[in-house]
Scaffold this active site. Sequence first.
Site, PDB file in Angstrom:
ATOM      1  N   LYS A  80       1.046  -1.189   0.065  1.00 29.15           N
ATOM      2  CA  LYS A  80       0.110  -0.022  -0.081  1.00 29.15           C
ATOM      3  C   LYS A  80       0.958   1.216  -0.045  1.00 29.15           C
ATOM      4  O   LYS A  80       2.059   1.151   0.311  1.00 29.15           O
ATOM      5  CB  LYS A  80      -0.854   0.237   1.230  1.00 29.15           C
ATOM      6  CG  LYS A  80      -2.267   0.906   1.117  1.00 29.15           C
ATOM      7  CD  LYS A  80      -3.322   0.071   0.052  1.00 29.15           C
ATOM      8  CE  LYS A  80      -4.559   0.972   0.485  1.00 29.15           C
ATOM      9  NZ  LYS A  80      -5.542   0.212  -0.385  1.00 29.15           N
ATOM     10  N   VAL A 181     -17.516   4.101  -4.179  1.00 30.85           N
ATOM     11  CA  VAL A 181     -18.038   2.719  -4.086  1.00 30.85           C
ATOM     12  C   VAL A 181     -19.151   2.586  -2.933  1.00 30.85           C
ATOM     13  O   VAL A 181     -20.059   1.968  -3.199  1.00 30.85           O
ATOM     14  CB  VAL A 181     -16.828   1.836  -2.994  1.00 30.85           C
ATOM     15  CG1 VAL A 181     -17.326   0.658  -2.901  1.00 30.85           C
ATOM     16  CG2 VAL A 181     -15.405   1.872  -3.779  1.00 30.85           C
TER      17      VAL A 181
END
Length: 346
Positions: A80, A181
């Site tokens: 990440k 989302v």
Amino acid sequence: MAVFNQAEFDNHEQVVFCSDEASGLKAIIAVHNTNLGPAVGGCRMWDYAKDEDAVYDVLRLSKGMTYKNAVARLPFGGGKSVIIGDAKKIKSEQLFRAFGRQLERLNGSYYSAEDVNITCDDVALMNKETNYVLGLEGKSGNPSPFTAYGTFLGIKAALQHQRGHQDFSGIKVAVQGLGAVAYGLCKHLAEAGAQLFVTDINQDSVERVVNDFGATSVGIDEIYDLDVDVYAPCALGATVNDETIPRLKATIIAGCANNQLAQSRHGEVLREKGILYAPDYVINAGGIINVYYETAPQGYSEAASNKHVEGIYDTLTEIFARSEKEQKSTHLIADELAQEIIKNGL
């Protein structure tokens, strides 16, 4: 600033601190594990209050990607990255190209993609300096719809396990956070007949969901106290904690946010209270699954991606059943499944 002795460090293979004076770039790239393949995970841009918060965040997110990719049966390791700063103020072509050059220096051990406050356009700017990015327009594109679809399927799996049906009529869902989302998730839920209660720090996002799906707007803090069936955390992490758990009336927690549990022990607290928790990195894997199909030898296929995303339902069904049989919290069962795959391979 402590790094190695943080519990979140968890034997990361590499943590890189990046800066570029000309563009103002300040970023951290974390590669947690590459047993199954190159580390893949999105880049997040956030205005962290202090550097320690950014380190804590990137380490937790990176480890989560290792587990997410494993349980989703993807040939990826986990990593990440975070860019520190206010996305409304510091975004520039110069900054993203500087970040792309930092990715290039890692020589393929880590591939970046979209995450919070990072768009396909931003990734395209990184791509001018490196090929170690995924989620590009014209290839797999925006992963958000796939994450939303997978999360919706996860809620269906939770309903089926807990109540023996998948009928959303009369089901009340509290959605916290209304980004791309979560908007897609609200659309799926509304079309299935669910009643939505929503909140976000951005009032425009709230009004959009209220207008488009007939949702009810509630206060930022009020979301925890609602008499609903499902609490769907879709903002930043750690909202399931010692303060909020006693307030929750929902019997299912299933949302698209990362790192929903403030601490691992909270998973067991939920189990003891009879709250069914869909482990975050399992239910929200739709986006990274879609990104994977960008790398497929035969080329990107939306149909193949959707079929793989639909497997999230089956994976959660397995986790819920094992949790009940072994009397362990669902997040520990998910961790054990991930560790088995990381050790033994796909």
